[in-house]
Design a protein around this motif. Sequence first.
Motif, short mmCIF file in Angstrom:
data_model
loop_
_atom_site.label_atom_id
_atom_site.label_comp_id
_atom_site.label_asym_id
_atom_site.label_seq_id
_atom_site.Cartn_x
_atom_site.Cartn_y
_atom_site.Cartn_z
N ILE A 256 -5.22 -0.98 -25.90
CA ILE A 256 -6.66 -0.83 -26.02
C ILE A 256 -7.10 0.44 -25.31
O ILE A 256 -6.44 0.92 -24.39
CB ILE A 256 -7.44 -2.03 -25.45
CG1 ILE A 256 -7.13 -2.23 -23.96
CG2 ILE A 256 -7.15 -3.30 -26.23
CD1 ILE A 256 -7.98 -3.30 -23.31
N THR A 355 -8.99 -0.49 -30.48
CA THR A 355 -7.55 -0.66 -30.65
C THR A 355 -7.02 0.32 -31.69
O THR A 355 -7.79 0.92 -32.44
CB THR A 355 -7.23 -2.10 -31.10
OG1 THR A 355 -7.83 -2.33 -32.39
CG2 THR A 355 -7.75 -3.12 -30.10
N GLY A 376 -10.26 -6.30 -27.10
CA GLY A 376 -10.18 -5.19 -28.04
C GLY A 376 -10.95 -5.43 -29.32
O GLY A 376 -10.42 -5.25 -30.42
N SER A 428 -6.45 4.91 -31.25
CA SER A 428 -7.73 4.24 -31.03
C SER A 428 -8.88 5.19 -31.31
O SER A 428 -9.94 4.78 -31.82
CB SER A 428 -7.82 3.71 -29.60
OG SER A 428 -6.82 2.74 -29.35
#
Length: 895
Positions: A256, A355, A376, A428
């Motif tokens: 994350i 994420t 997340g 991410s």
Amino acid sequence: MLRIRYGGVVRRNPRGWFNLKYLKRNLSSENSIPKQADVVVIGGGVIGCSTFYHLCKRGIKAILLERHKVTSGTTWHTGALVWSLRGNDVDTLLLRRTRELLGSLEEETGVDPGWNQCGGIFIARTNERMEEYKRIHTLGHYFNIENHLVSPNEAQKLCPMLNPKAFTGALWIPTDGYTDPSTYCSALIKGATTNGGVLYENTPVTNILTEATMNNEKKIIGVETTKGVIKTGIVVNACGAWSQDLCQKIGLNLPITPIKHGYVLTASVPGAKGTPQIRDHDGEFYFRTSGDAVLIGFYEINPEILKEVAPDFQFGLYDLDKALFEPYLKKCYQLCPTFEKAGIRKDIYGPETFTPDHNALLGEDPKCVGLFQASGFNSLGMQLSGGVGEQLAAWVALGRPELPLHNYDIRRFTQVHRQDRAWITETSHEAYAMSYRTKYPNDQPLAGRNHRIDAFHEALIASGAVMESALSWERPAYFVKDRTAPVRGYDWYGNYGHVPNEDTRYLKELEQDCTFDFSKHHDLIKEEALAARNNVALFNLSSYTKMYLAGPDAEEAADWLFTADLGREPGSVVYTCSLNSRGGVEADVTVIPLEEGAGTLVGPILKGKGYYITAEARAGYLIKSHFRKQLYRKNFKSLVTEMTGRIGILSIQGPKSGELLQSITEYPITDEVIPYGMSKLIKINGHTCRVLRISYIGELGYEIHIPFASCVPVFNKVIDAGRGFELKHAGFRALDSLGCEKGYHLINKDLRIDDNPVEAGLTRFCRKDGQYLGKQAVERVKQEGVKKKRVFFTLQEPVALYGYETIWRDDDVVGFLRRGDYGFSLDSSIGIGYVEHPKGKTVDSEFLKSGSYQIEVRNKKFPATLFLNSPFDPTNQRIFGRYEHQFEEQYHFED
């Protein structure tokens, strides 16, 4: 350079601007904490509160620990939108449960959760975006969710603030809405405490207590807090932006990334009150009303990325760099000119966690028994909360969720992913930046690429391979001619001081797939597929997960794990499923009972029985984790050892595959020596390989499993010999088409944990003798009959199918396609899905035969022919190398 901040709080609001008076103190306990609990939920945001509520509703003794006050993390400042439809069935079901929960909580608890069903409008500024909305609209028919495709003028009647000249069309969903985070959480807590749960605020967790397990992992035994120790075997990590901090207490990492995300609030806007929420994906913003003001949120391409969030952040906010939002505000003012006149009154800018694939992290951690992840949420926590909390409670109580949450399961990420912070950050970032971009069926990421490559990678790139990513493995999607298209490093879309890549060859290839119709690479894929059908093609399957199951209890463990009979001759290649206790399919794999071996990677020397297992790449780590968990639960003295990076796989498929293989080895490649479903250790170019006579496409074919050090010389030998056979490189787009055309199953597509083998047409792979995990459920379905049945469709018109198209039987919706493709040998669009009875009755052959079928594709219905099995080579002659009986297309129903 990349902007990464360390989370200093710039400004603080003691209770946010939401009204938190509903969090009455009688919902919390300031007494000493209990000495033990069935489950400890850590984190008092909406996900923690929902999980706490659903656990208590199941009669589980649960407590909720919150470091500060409930909602003090990221929940209090969320936009709190709740949608009705997303692009797949699982997300849509999770959303439905949240809306149902919001609609029932006040009657149950006496606390109004603040639910406002104002409806929602998806704005499309382009025709291509409307095609995406048509896919969502079509799926909505299966769920009986009211939604309408509307013109700009019709949309303006629903929301007078809209400028109809700024967009081309819209999707109207009356059941969308928003809620109040504080009152929603208060209602959840009231429901939980009424059912025996206890909330402890101002109770930081200082440590997670674990002990070692037999397989060198950990298991939860307790939680240490500032108020004492709680013995427990289950912890739910719902710490939001601090979930990583909690995991690191026991040496684990989470994939994350905290990112600053926010919105602005306008001054009073005439006529705004009570109007629908708006999502303008092309403008990359959304808005909803807040009284007579409007809340406007954005997904910018260059957000501020945080390395961590300060532990004392409660009810804190950051100062907003208004330059980030200016381009999006201009688009918003274009859509709604009255907003510009009203002006911006305040901004809300706080942390959210994102994420690598824009899906939350849920479920029991494979590295720690009893640790359940729930983090997340990519700014979607509010709308997913009801469904996620319900599924997590089921996961804790039953061992697995009730829905097929593969796309959310923490086990989709390997330890390699979870330990690579650079990979996590860039993937991410792209997931955030592309949140509102059009989602095409064949999309590929640009971030996190070349993370894992096999021994054949460079040679295949030089041969024109256009790569796709599978569990971050690079593998060929298809091959272009007279050019190459290597994947370059991530350029962050030119942000944070990065220079955009000058080499755009890969991007140009991907642009050919930016469509909901047939890809512009359709003819290239056709050539590859037909080469495998009519001559010989070479596939690189090295991304597939390879494992050994060995140890004193290996035979007993295999009998428990697998549905098929593995008591066969050593070297036999056995297709089998592995189920959960409810009979849902967790895995479909090929398993080879091993002989003594020759002391090589592909033929190890074992003490006692052992098994070589191959699984599909994207599900490989999840499948491996499933096996390891079952070994732990049954206390089998055996181990599962992954060999994916140490063994390559070349697959030679097609009528001439046997001749080609014989030309590169002195070992006799005959039906007698290596019949279908058998493997042998064979020397190729002086290197010992394991050759399997097997096919994932329904042709005569062989897989060559090669130790890593031998991969290049064996590959070169195959390529050199292949010139005499007109061998053609082929990628996974052709492989998927061929496998779908043959009607083979694909895990987590048309074979999921909500599918029983009987429903999926795999009864013959479930043995009658002995016990295996899930057998009781299989036998029960056999006796009672199925409520859905996996079937195969062909369409009379050439229309692109990708999955999630609605299945109509006469005038009833009876299912949706799990997979869609084009069958080049059938010369037809093809689909695989499950048909249900519209009245919930059992489904039998008579019911399936008697209907007239249509497949709805983007709001248009096409006549379809149903088959129980694919009409391609129905008697399976081709996999045995029997080509004298040529394929005959069938247009009638077959049992």
